[in-house]
Write a protein that holds these residues in place. Sequence first.
Motif, PDB file in Angstrom:
ATOM      1  N   MET A 168      36.477  30.909  51.659  1.00  0.00           N
ATOM      2  CA  MET A 168      35.477  31.145  50.638  1.00  0.00           C
ATOM      3  C   MET A 168      36.168  31.210  49.282  1.00  0.00           C
ATOM      4  O   MET A 168      37.202  31.840  49.134  1.00  0.00           O
ATOM      5  N   ALA A 169      35.609  30.571  48.294  1.00  0.00           N
ATOM      6  CA  ALA A 169      36.217  30.504  46.971  1.00  0.00           C
ATOM      7  C   ALA A 169      36.109  31.838  46.242  1.00  0.00           C
ATOM      8  O   ALA A 169      35.128  32.564  46.380  1.00  0.00           O
ATOM      9  N   LYS A 170      37.139  32.121  45.482  1.00  0.00           N
ATOM     10  CA  LYS A 170      37.174  33.344  44.688  1.00  0.00           C
ATOM     11  C   LYS A 170      36.298  33.151  43.453  1.00  0.00           C
ATOM     12  O   LYS A 170      36.397  32.105  42.800  1.00  0.00           O
ATOM     13  N   PRO A 171      35.414  34.112  43.113  1.00  0.00           N
ATOM     14  CA  PRO A 171      34.563  33.931  41.942  1.00  0.00           C
ATOM     15  C   PRO A 171      35.401  33.948  40.666  1.00  0.00           C
ATOM     16  O   PRO A 171      36.389  34.674  40.585  1.00  0.00           O
ATOM     17  N   PRO A 172      35.048  33.126  39.696  1.00  0.00           N
ATOM     18  CA  PRO A 172      35.825  33.097  38.460  1.00  0.00           C
ATOM     19  C   PRO A 172      35.691  34.411  37.688  1.00  0.00           C
ATOM     20  O   PRO A 172      34.638  35.037  37.677  1.00  0.00           O
ATOM     21  N   LEU A 173      36.789  34.821  37.075  1.00  0.00           N
ATOM     22  CA  LEU A 173      36.784  36.018  36.246  1.00  0.00           C
ATOM     23  C   LEU A 173      36.404  35.647  34.827  1.00  0.00           C
ATOM     24  O   LEU A 173      36.594  34.507  34.397  1.00  0.00           O
ATOM     25  N   THR A 174      35.901  36.604  34.102  1.00  0.00           N
ATOM     26  CA  THR A 174      35.654  36.408  32.685  1.00  0.00           C
ATOM     27  C   THR A 174      36.999  36.240  31.990  1.00  0.00           C
ATOM     28  O   THR A 174      37.920  37.008  32.219  1.00  0.00           O
ATOM     29  N   SER A 186      30.220  44.226  46.939  1.00  0.00           N
ATOM     30  CA  SER A 186      30.396  43.199  47.963  1.00  0.00           C
ATOM     31  C   SER A 186      31.555  42.259  47.643  1.00  0.00           C
ATOM     32  O   SER A 186      32.077  41.598  48.533  1.00  0.00           O
ATOM     33  N   ARG A 187      31.959  42.179  46.367  1.00  0.00           N
ATOM     34  CA  ARG A 187      33.096  41.334  45.973  1.00  0.00           C
ATOM     35  C   ARG A 187      33.709  41.880  44.698  1.00  0.00           C
ATOM     36  O   ARG A 187      33.072  42.641  43.957  1.00  0.00           O
ATOM     37  N   ASN A 188      34.921  41.468  44.413  1.00  0.00           N
ATOM     38  CA  ASN A 188      35.588  41.848  43.174  1.00  0.00           C
ATOM     39  C   ASN A 188      35.135  40.897  42.070  1.00  0.00           C
ATOM     40  O   ASN A 188      35.147  39.675  42.257  1.00  0.00           O
ATOM     41  N   ALA A 189      34.728  41.455  40.948  1.00  0.00           N
ATOM     42  CA  ALA A 189      34.297  40.628  39.827  1.00  0.00           C
ATOM     43  C   ALA A 189      34.431  41.414  38.531  1.00  0.00           C
ATOM     44  O   ALA A 189      34.333  42.642  38.520  1.00  0.00           O
ATOM     45  N   LEU A 190      34.668  40.692  37.458  1.00  0.00           N
ATOM     46  CA  LEU A 190      34.711  41.277  36.120  1.00  0.00           C
ATOM     47  C   LEU A 190      33.768  40.448  35.266  1.00  0.00           C
ATOM     48  O   LEU A 190      33.942  39.235  35.127  1.00  0.00           O
ATOM     49  N   ILE A 191      32.744  41.100  34.724  1.00  0.00           N
ATOM     50  CA  ILE A 191      31.686  40.398  34.005  1.00  0.00           C
ATOM     51  C   ILE A 191      31.557  40.973  32.602  1.00  0.00           C
ATOM     52  O   ILE A 191      31.567  42.179  32.406  1.00  0.00           O
ATOM     53  N   ARG A 192      31.401  40.085  31.654  1.00  0.00           N
ATOM     54  CA  ARG A 192      31.162  40.479  30.262  1.00  0.00           C
ATOM     55  C   ARG A 192      29.717  40.136  29.942  1.00  0.00           C
ATOM     56  O   ARG A 192      29.306  38.984  30.012  1.00  0.00           O
ATOM     57  N   ASP A 193      28.932  41.175  29.586  1.00  0.00           N
ATOM     58  CA  ASP A 193      27.532  40.944  29.249  1.00  0.00           C
ATOM     59  C   ASP A 193      27.207  41.664  27.946  1.00  0.00           C
ATOM     60  O   ASP A 193      28.096  42.135  27.249  1.00  0.00           O
ATOM     61  N   ALA A 194      25.936  41.758  27.626  1.00  0.00           N
ATOM     62  CA  ALA A 194      25.514  42.374  26.365  1.00  0.00           C
ATOM     63  C   ALA A 194      25.896  43.851  26.283  1.00  0.00           C
ATOM     64  O   ALA A 194      26.095  44.388  25.198  1.00  0.00           O
ATOM     65  N   ASP A 195      25.986  44.509  27.437  1.00  0.00           N
ATOM     66  CA  ASP A 195      26.341  45.928  27.458  1.00  0.00           C
ATOM     67  C   ASP A 195      27.841  46.163  27.417  1.00  0.00           C
ATOM     68  O   ASP A 195      28.282  47.304  27.341  1.00  0.00           O
ATOM     69  N   ARG A 254      43.202  51.222  40.434  1.00  0.00           N
ATOM     70  CA  ARG A 254      44.219  50.178  40.536  1.00  0.00           C
ATOM     71  C   ARG A 254      43.575  48.802  40.682  1.00  0.00           C
ATOM     72  O   ARG A 254      44.060  47.818  40.101  1.00  0.00           O
ATOM     73  N   ALA A 255      42.477  48.714  41.419  1.00  0.00           N
ATOM     74  CA  ALA A 255      41.781  47.435  41.579  1.00  0.00           C
ATOM     75  C   ALA A 255      41.203  46.956  40.247  1.00  0.00           C
ATOM     76  O   ALA A 255      41.280  45.774  39.920  1.00  0.00           O
ATOM     77  N   VAL A 256      40.635  47.875  39.484  1.00  0.00           N
ATOM     78  CA  VAL A 256      40.093  47.523  38.171  1.00  0.00           C
ATOM     79  C   VAL A 256      41.222  47.097  37.240  1.00  0.00           C
ATOM     80  O   VAL A 256      41.097  46.119  36.506  1.00  0.00           O
ATOM     81  N   GLN A 257      42.329  47.800  37.280  1.00  0.00           N
ATOM     82  CA  GLN A 257      43.488  47.455  36.456  1.00  0.00           C
ATOM     83  C   GLN A 257      43.979  46.045  36.804  1.00  0.00           C
ATOM     84  O   GLN A 257      44.288  45.256  35.906  1.00  0.00           O
ATOM     85  N   ASP A 258      44.019  45.709  38.084  1.00  0.00           N
ATOM     86  CA  ASP A 258      44.435  44.373  38.513  1.00  0.00           C
ATOM     87  C   ASP A 258      43.475  43.297  37.995  1.00  0.00           C
ATOM     88  O   ASP A 258      43.912  42.259  37.486  1.00  0.00           O
ATOM     89  N   LEU A 259      42.168  43.542  38.127  1.00  0.00           N
ATOM     90  CA  LEU A 259      41.170  42.576  37.641  1.00  0.00           C
ATOM     91  C   LEU A 259      41.274  42.365  36.138  1.00  0.00           C
ATOM     92  O   LEU A 259      41.244  41.231  35.652  1.00  0.00           O
ATOM     93  N   LEU A 260      41.384  43.464  35.405  1.00  0.00           N
ATOM     94  CA  LEU A 260      41.455  43.380  33.948  1.00  0.00           C
ATOM     95  C   LEU A 260      42.726  42.664  33.502  1.00  0.00           C
ATOM     96  O   LEU A 260      42.692  41.821  32.603  1.00  0.00           O
ATOM     97  N   ALA A 261      43.836  42.968  34.134  1.00  0.00           N
ATOM     98  CA  ALA A 261      45.098  42.315  33.790  1.00  0.00           C
ATOM     99  C   ALA A 261      45.019  40.816  34.044  1.00  0.00           C
ATOM    100  O   ALA A 261      45.492  40.016  33.226  1.00  0.00           O
TER     101      ALA A 261
END
Length: 87
Positions: free
Chosen positions: A1-7, A28-37, A54-61
Amino acid sequence: MAKPPLTDLRALALPGAEFALRVTPRASRNALIRDADGLRAYVTVVPEDGRANRAVQDLLAEALGVAKTRLTLLRGATARDKLFRLD
């Protein structure tokens, strides 16, 4: 299954920049989304023993294109709203 693209946040990767995020653990999956909020992070891990932080730090990095050791958690170690600084 393909990894969803990060912002892509590489344009914001300036030393001293701060990033406020709203985190949803046990997603249900790891994702980092940039929206109006602002930025929203979804991580699959449970919020125990700093695992979600640590998971959030990894995604943001990854989205910023920097090493995860350059990100420091300033606020929100036990809250959903977190503030990271890029050193």
